[in-house]
Design a protein around this motif. Structure first.
Motif, PDB file in Angstrom:
ATOM      1  N   TYR A 174       0.841  -1.199   0.000  1.00 57.08           N
ATOM      2  CA  TYR A 174       0.000   0.000   0.000  1.00 57.08           C
ATOM      3  C   TYR A 174       0.879   1.254   0.000  1.00 57.08           C
ATOM      4  O   TYR A 174       0.650   2.190  -0.763  1.00 57.08           O
ATOM      5  N   HIS A 177       2.637   1.754  -3.375  1.00 62.33           N
ATOM      6  CA  HIS A 177       1.772   2.368  -4.384  1.00 62.33           C
ATOM      7  C   HIS A 177       1.481   3.826  -4.047  1.00 62.33           C
ATOM      8  O   HIS A 177       1.380   4.666  -4.957  1.00 62.33           O
ATOM      9  N   TYR A 178       1.338   4.133  -2.783  1.00 62.26           N
ATOM     10  CA  TYR A 178       1.132   5.534  -2.400  1.00 62.26           C
ATOM     11  C   TYR A 178       2.288   6.395  -2.906  1.00 62.26           C
ATOM     12  O   TYR A 178       2.074   7.445  -3.528  1.00 62.26           O
ATOM     13  N   THR A 194      -4.582  13.830  -0.790  1.00 63.51           N
ATOM     14  CA  THR A 194      -5.117  12.505  -0.487  1.00 63.51           C
ATOM     15  C   THR A 194      -6.254  12.674   0.512  1.00 63.51           C
ATOM     16  O   THR A 194      -6.111  13.372   1.519  1.00 63.51           O
ATOM     17  N   LEU A 408      -6.373   4.288  -3.811  1.00 61.74           N
ATOM     18  CA  LEU A 408      -5.751   3.150  -3.129  1.00 61.74           C
ATOM     19  C   LEU A 408      -6.838   2.451  -2.321  1.00 61.74           C
ATOM     20  O   LEU A 408      -7.618   3.117  -1.637  1.00 61.74           O
ATOM     21  N   LYS A 410      -7.442  -1.040   0.297  1.00 59.88           N
ATOM     22  CA  LYS A 410      -7.098  -2.300   0.946  1.00 59.88           C
ATOM     23  C   LYS A 410      -8.362  -3.140   0.976  1.00 59.88           C
ATOM     24  O   LYS A 410      -9.351  -2.770   1.613  1.00 59.88           O
ATOM     25  N   GLY A 436      -4.458  -5.801  -2.251  1.00 64.73           N
ATOM     26  CA  GLY A 436      -4.624  -4.367  -2.420  1.00 64.73           C
ATOM     27  C   GLY A 436      -5.026  -4.050  -3.848  1.00 64.73           C
ATOM     28  O   GLY A 436      -4.684  -4.781  -4.779  1.00 64.73           O
ATOM     29  N   TYR A 438      -5.376  -0.738  -6.656  1.00 64.96           N
ATOM     30  CA  TYR A 438      -4.885   0.627  -6.861  1.00 64.96           C
ATOM     31  C   TYR A 438      -5.183   1.056  -8.295  1.00 64.96           C
ATOM     32  O   TYR A 438      -5.248   0.212  -9.201  1.00 64.96           O
TER      33      TYR A 438
END
Length: 568
Positions: A174, A177-178, A194, A408, A410, A436, A438
């Protein structure tokens, strides 16, 4: 590329059906053309910019160890159900039927297809983690179609899935990817926020959107100076307590002839909106629900979708309301209702002596107390409003408009019995993996850059995603100027500069206006007098500054400027 051979159909005037600056400029500059409602063709300049955005995304994902796939658009209808993913049916599902057999679904989520492949091919925890992605044109079940390339029936997007052994591994994927999404947006020239996002319609344990602030954005974000920010669909706030008169016995039935709205009842009975119960009837999965809010609050439909198991819902029709309650909207209430879920917003918990409809036209009940005269299920249903207190720090909330360009998610860990992806752990037991999900919307990146980066003359592209880096503009494409332009054009191509030679037999003003409209970052202008002196004009689109440079120094000057404009 020579402009005389390129397909760049610029327009002097704006079409009548455009709304936003980005829509207007992308049409006028020859980047897009409308083919139907919610359907746009990307012409060569637009395709060049989209390919550059895709190249940035691939570079970032490749550096992170992600692997690219190409998935078919139609999948078996059972893919979503078999893999523990959303088993959508009915209103939101597009189907493709041919002569070979059963119908296929055209909009099964990508994570369902990835999960099916994972289940077939991955056996052991030693093969984890895996990060898989694709860049593709996907169908959109968009109910709010708008002119321009932001709310479409089809969109070009990047979808990625991570598969990890446990929640701590998912946390790392996570964060990976962030970081790479942040770098991608920065390289494309965008500053993003965000914000917490709604999980309605998904099976997520955590959900974040990347948004770009803009006045014409489709989304509303509730925010606070303490750092709290959330999409309006899931935002929460604190509200002040309301003092009630003590309850006294059973509800009293009172006539309210012709009084249907909250404000009409308030004026007629002297019962403020804060002391009334608003009753709203929705149908989800062919099942009726009665949702209750304080009279001055608004229902958040994303929250009721989440409550109803992420099923598509709609407001009940007048005939359905009459059949269920024996009364019309405006005279409804929860007292005496059975056979359907009654769901009340938390703002009604602990209240007493309130007013609501009596389920008989032209009558209301007073003295109604929740949990005494009816038993609801409690849930967060209301929409937060700017000016209310922040749920974290208590300061007043603000609101701004924005456009979502990435997300994003989860996914909630599913059990082995649900059909989710599993692997054998170190002890040889089947255990579910942590997943996850995305995404990036490439077309929204493109339109957002144009929305924020333009002036009266046209688009101002960042060098990283401009269709061309430089336009070479001979004032008159003949004789000595033509020879100098052709020579410099070949040298620029040899130096790997993305150059567009404007060799059209047009007036200089037309060439300059078109170059400004298309938004090419640098323009090199060659005129007979300056060429005779071995010089050229170097014009920067963003700053509108012009300087004279020697012909021999044009390419090094461009290379240094373009290198310095690339965010890393």
């Amino acid at each position: 590329m020579r402009w005389s051979q390129a397909f760049i159909p610029t327009l002097r005037e704006s079409p009548a059906d455009v709304e936003s600056p980005s829509h207007r400029l992308l049409v006028r500059a020859g980047f897009i053309r409308r083919l139907g409602s919610g359907l746009y063709a990307y012409l060569p300049p637009g395709q060049r910019s989209l390919l550059k955005i895709a190249g940035i995304i691939r570079a970032e994902l490749g550096a992170a160890g992600a692997q690219e796939f190409f998935l078919p658009l139609p999948h078996r209808h059972s893919v979503g159900r078999d893999t523990g993913g959303p088993a959508r049916s009915g209103d939101g599902l597009s189907s493709v039927e041919d002569r070979s057999g059963p119908a296929s679904a055209a909009d099964i989520p990508h994570e369902a297809a990835f999960t099916e492949l994972f289940r077939r091919e991955i056996r052991s925890y030693r093969e984890l983690p895996q990060v898989w992605y694709q860049i593709h044109a996907g169908l959109c079940d968009e109910l709010r179609l708008k002119p321009g390339p932001r709310r479409l029936r089809q969109s070009l997007r990047m979808d990625s899935c991570s598969f990890d052994r446990d929640p701590s591994g998912l946390d790392r994927s996570y964060r990976l990817h962030y970081d790479l999404l942040c770098r991608t947006f920065t390289r494309c020239g965008l500053k993003v926020d965000t914000v917490e996002a709604s999980s309605a319609g998904t099976d997520c344990s955590q959900s974040v959107d990347f948004v770009v602030r803009m006045g014409g954005g489709e989304d509303c974000v509730i925010s606070c100076s303490c750092g709290y920010a959330a999409n309006l669909e899931c935002a929460t706030s604190r509200i002040s307590e309301v003092a009630d008169e003590p309850a006294c016995g059973a509800p009293r039935r009172v006539p309210t002839p012709g009084q249907k709205t909250i404000s009409e009842v308030a004026a007629f009975l002297g019962a403020p909106a804060t002391h009334q119960i608003k009753s709203l009837v929705y149908i989800a999965g062919d099942k009726p629900y009665l949702f209750l809010l304080r009279g001055d609050h608004q229902l958040n439909e994303a929250k009721i979708r989440a409550f109803a198991g992420n099923m598509a819902g709609r407001q009940a029709r007048p005939d359905e309301i009459r059949e269920l309650f024996g009364a019309d909207a405006g005279s409804l209430g929860p007292v005496g209702i059975s056979g359907m879920p009654i769901v009340a917003d938390y703002a009604l918990r602990g209240r007493q002596n309130m007013t609501c409809g009596a389920n008989q036209d032209d009558f209301h009940l007073q003295g109604v107390t929740p949990d005494v005269h009816f038993r609801p299920v409690w849930a967060d249903l209301r929409a937060a409003e700017p000016g209310e207190d922040c749920s974290r720090c208590g300061r007043p909330l603000g609101m701004y408009r924005a456009t979502r360009i990435g997300y994003l998610r989860k996914l909630a860990t599913a059990s082995r019995e649900s059909g989710a992806a599993t692997v054998l752990d170190a002890e040889g037991k089947q255990v579910p993996v942590a997943v996850g999900n995305y995404g990036i919307d490439l077309e929204r990146i493109l339109s957002s850059v144009v929305e924020l980066c333009h002036d009266d003359d046209g688009i101002i592209w960042p060098g990283t995603i401009a269709p061309f880096a430089v336009v070479l503009t001979p004032v008159n494409y003949r004789e000595s100027v033509k020879a100098a332009a052709d020579k410099l054009y070949e040298e620029m191509q040899g130096a790997q500069l993305e150059v567009l030679l404007d060799d059209r037999q047009e007036r200089p003003g037309v060439k300059f206006k078109d170059a400004d409209l298309v938004g090419i970052p640098y323009r090199v202008v060659l005129g007979a007098e300056k060429v005779s002196r071995g010089q050229a004009e170097l014009f920067e689109r963003a700053s509108r500054k012009t300087e004279l440079v020697d012909l021999a120094s044009v390419i090094p000057a461009l290379q240094s400027r373009l290198l310095g404009s690339v965010p890393v």
